[in-house]
Design a protein around this motif. Structure first.
Motif, PDB file in Angstrom:
ATOM      1  N   GLU A 128       7.433  -0.864   6.702  1.00 24.21           N
ATOM      2  CA  GLU A 128       7.519   0.187   5.690  1.00 24.21           C
ATOM      3  C   GLU A 128       8.794   0.031   4.876  1.00 24.21           C
ATOM      4  O   GLU A 128       9.838  -0.381   5.388  1.00 24.21           O
ATOM      5  CB  GLU A 128       7.477   1.568   6.341  1.00 24.21           C
ATOM      6  N   ASP A 159      10.910   1.577   1.028  1.00 21.15           N
ATOM      7  CA  ASP A 159      10.928   2.403  -0.188  1.00 21.15           C
ATOM      8  C   ASP A 159      11.369   1.558  -1.382  1.00 21.15           C
ATOM      9  O   ASP A 159      11.799   2.093  -2.401  1.00 21.15           O
ATOM     10  CB  ASP A 159      11.831   3.621  -0.020  1.00 21.15           C
ATOM     11  N   THR A 206       9.207   7.909  -1.819  1.00 18.11           N
ATOM     12  CA  THR A 206       7.869   7.335  -1.827  1.00 18.11           C
ATOM     13  C   THR A 206       7.937   6.005  -1.086  1.00 18.11           C
ATOM     14  O   THR A 206       8.690   5.117  -1.475  1.00 18.11           O
ATOM     15  CB  THR A 206       7.375   7.109  -3.261  1.00 18.11           C
ATOM     16  N   CYS A 207       7.173   5.895  -0.011  1.00 14.72           N
ATOM     17  CA  CYS A 207       7.241   4.697   0.829  1.00 14.72           C
ATOM     18  C   CYS A 207       5.956   3.881   0.700  1.00 14.72           C
ATOM     19  O   CYS A 207       4.892   4.397   0.335  1.00 14.72           O
ATOM     20  CB  CYS A 207       7.473   5.079   2.289  1.00 14.72           C
ATOM     21  N   PHE A 208       6.091   2.599   1.015  1.00  9.24           N
ATOM     22  CA  PHE A 208       4.978   1.662   0.936  1.00  9.24           C
ATOM     23  C   PHE A 208       4.893   0.882   2.239  1.00  9.24           C
ATOM     24  O   PHE A 208       5.888   0.720   2.956  1.00  9.24           O
ATOM     25  CB  PHE A 208       5.181   0.685  -0.231  1.00  9.24           C
ATOM     26  N   THR A 262       0.853  -1.183   0.000  1.00  5.74           N
ATOM     27  CA  THR A 262       0.000   0.000   0.000  1.00  5.74           C
ATOM     28  C   THR A 262       0.889   1.233   0.000  1.00  5.74           C
ATOM     29  O   THR A 262       1.762   1.373   0.866  1.00  5.74           O
ATOM     30  CB  THR A 262      -0.914   0.031   1.240  1.00  5.74           C
ATOM     31  N   GLN A 263       0.679   2.116  -0.970  1.00  7.31           N
ATOM     32  CA  GLN A 263       1.490   3.329  -1.016  1.00  7.31           C
ATOM     33  C   GLN A 263       1.063   4.274   0.091  1.00  7.31           C
ATOM     34  O   GLN A 263      -0.126   4.533   0.293  1.00  7.31           O
ATOM     35  CB  GLN A 263       1.344   4.011  -2.380  1.00  7.31           C
ATOM     36  N   TYR A 274      11.665  -1.585  -8.422  1.00  4.13           N
ATOM     37  CA  TYR A 274      10.800  -2.719  -8.089  1.00  4.13           C
ATOM     38  C   TYR A 274      10.819  -3.703  -9.253  1.00  4.13           C
ATOM     39  O   TYR A 274      11.299  -3.395 -10.346  1.00  4.13           O
ATOM     40  CB  TYR A 274       9.366  -2.250  -7.805  1.00  4.13           C
TER      41      TYR A 274
END
Length: 323
Positions: A63, A65, A34-36, A24-25, A80
Motif C-alpha cells: 500500500e 499514498d 488517498t491510498c493505493f 488500485t485505489q 504522481y
C-alpha cells in the motif's frame, strides 16, 4: 540502474527495464489520505540482469499514498508521475524502517534504514524519473527532514521567523495578494478570512522587526534544530551492532536543512494563498451544507430542489483531502 519486474520467487527477475506500474485505489479510510494498492512485483537494481536485494523489492499488495506532497504544494510538485515507482519503493522502505524501530534495533536502526531509503529515493528520482537536479533535491530534503517530524517543524519554524524579520517586502506582497482574494461581490462576506491572515502576518512581522526578540527566538529555534539533528544522527546498521553517532547522517540532515532554507522562502506566497483559498472553498461548502440541512428543511417538500446536496458536512481543509 532501472526498475525491473520481479516475481514472488527470489530469482524471478525480468531482463528488461520496467516503465509501467498498475495501482488500485483503496476505499477511503478514516484519514484524509488517498491510498493505493500496488498490483505488480518490482524491484530496483544497479544493472539489468542483477537480482534486487530484499530491501529494494516491492511486493504485490503493498500500500502507498504515492509521493507525500502537501496539497498546498501541488502547484509545484505532483504526487504522481515519472516518480511514481520511486515513491512506492520509498513508502515500502519507510514502512520497513518503522517496523525495525519496534524490534531490538530500536530508533537508531530505524534512523539508519530511513536514511538509506531517502538516499535511494533521490537516486531513483535522478536515474529513473530523470527529474531536474533542483527538483529531486527539494523532494529529497522534504522526506529527509520530515522523516523526523520535529526536525522538519523546527526548520520550517526557523525559516518563518527569518522571513518575518528579514523579508518585509515578501510579507507586504503576500498581504497585498491576500487582500484581493475575496474582492468579488459574491465573496465580500468572506473578506474577513484573507484580511485576518494578512493582519496576523503584519502583527508577527512588526513584533519581529526589531533585533530583539528576533535574535533570541532565532537562536532558540536554531539550537533546538541542532539538538534534534544530533539526536537523529545516532544510528546502528543492524539490530546487534552498537549505536553510534553517524557523521554521514549528520551531514545529510544539515544538507537537507540547507536546501529547505534556500527554497522555502520563494514558496511562502504560494502556500499562504493556496491555504486561504482552500479555506474559503471550505466555508462555502459549509454554508451550502447548513443551508440544505437546516434552512431548506423548513421549506415544503414539494418546493424543495429535486437534486439533493450531500447531507454530510465537508471535511475541514486542515486535512486537505486528496482527490
Amino acid at each position: 540502474m532501472p526498475f525491473v519486474d520481479i516475481g514472488p520467487g527470489p530469482d524471478d527477475v525480468a531482463g528488461t527495464a520496467k516503465t509501467e506500474v498498475t495501482l488500485t485505489q483503496l476505499p477511503p479510510g478514516g484519514g484524509s489520505r488517498t491510498c493505493f494498492r500496488c498490483e505488480d512485483w518490482f524491484g530496483w537494481v544497479d544493472e539489468l540482469g542483477q537480482v534486487p536485494p530484499a530491501d529494494r523489492r516491492v511486493a504485490r499488495g503493498a500500500e502507498t499514498d504515492l509521493a507525500s506532497i502537501p496539497p498546498f504544494l501541488w502547484g509545484l510538485f505532483s504526487s504522481y508521475g515519472r516518480h511514481t515507482m520511486p515513491a512506492i519503493l520509498h513508502d515500502v522502505q519507510c514502512d520497513a524502517a518503522k517496523a525495525a524501530r519496534r524490534g531490538p534495533g530500536g530508533a537508531p536502526l530505524r534512523a539508519h534504514r530511513r536514511r538509506e531509503a531517502d538516499d535511494l529515493f533521490r537516486r531513483t528520482l535522478a536515474e529513473h524519473a530523470q527529474l531536474g537536479i533542483m527538483t529531486r533535491w527539494i523532494m529529497w530534503s522534504g522526506v529527509r527532514l520530515f522523516g523526523s517530524l520535529w526536525v522538519g517543524v523546527s526548520v520550517v519554524l526557523g525559516v518563518a521567523v527569518g522571513l518575518l524579520h528579514w523579508s518585509a517586502p515578501v510579507i507586504d506582497a503576500v498581504d497585498d495578494v491576500l487582500s484581493h482574494v475575496a474582492t468579488e461581490p459574491w465573496l465580500a462576506f468572506l473578506g474577513w478570512v484573507p484580511s485576518g491572515f494578512a493582519w496576523v502576518l503584519r502583527q508577527l512581522s512588526e513584533r519581529l522587526a526589531a533585533d530583539q526578540p528576533f535574535g533570541s527566538i532565532l537562536l532558540a529555534v536554531g539550537g533546538l534544530t541542532l539538538v534534534l539533528v544530533l539526536l537523529r544522527s545516532v544510528e546502528r546498521a543492524s539490530p546487534t551492532s552498537p549505536s553510534r553517532w553517524s557523521p554521514q547522517a549528520f551531514g545529510s540532515l544539515l544538507g537537507a536543512c540547507a536546501v529547505a532554507v534556500l527554497v522555502l522562502p520563494p514558496m511562502v506566497p504560494l502556500v499562504l494563498v493556496t491555504v486561504v483559498t482552500r479555506l474559503l472553498l471550505w466555508i462555502l461548502d459549509l454554508v451550502l451544507h447548513v443551508t440544505w440541512t437546516h434552512v431548506l428543511r423548513m421549506v415544503p417538500q414539494a418546493w424543495r430542489p429535486a437534486r439533493r446536496l450531500p447531507r454530510k458536512a465537508p471535511p475541514f481543509p486542515g486535512g486537505f483531502p486528496k482527490p
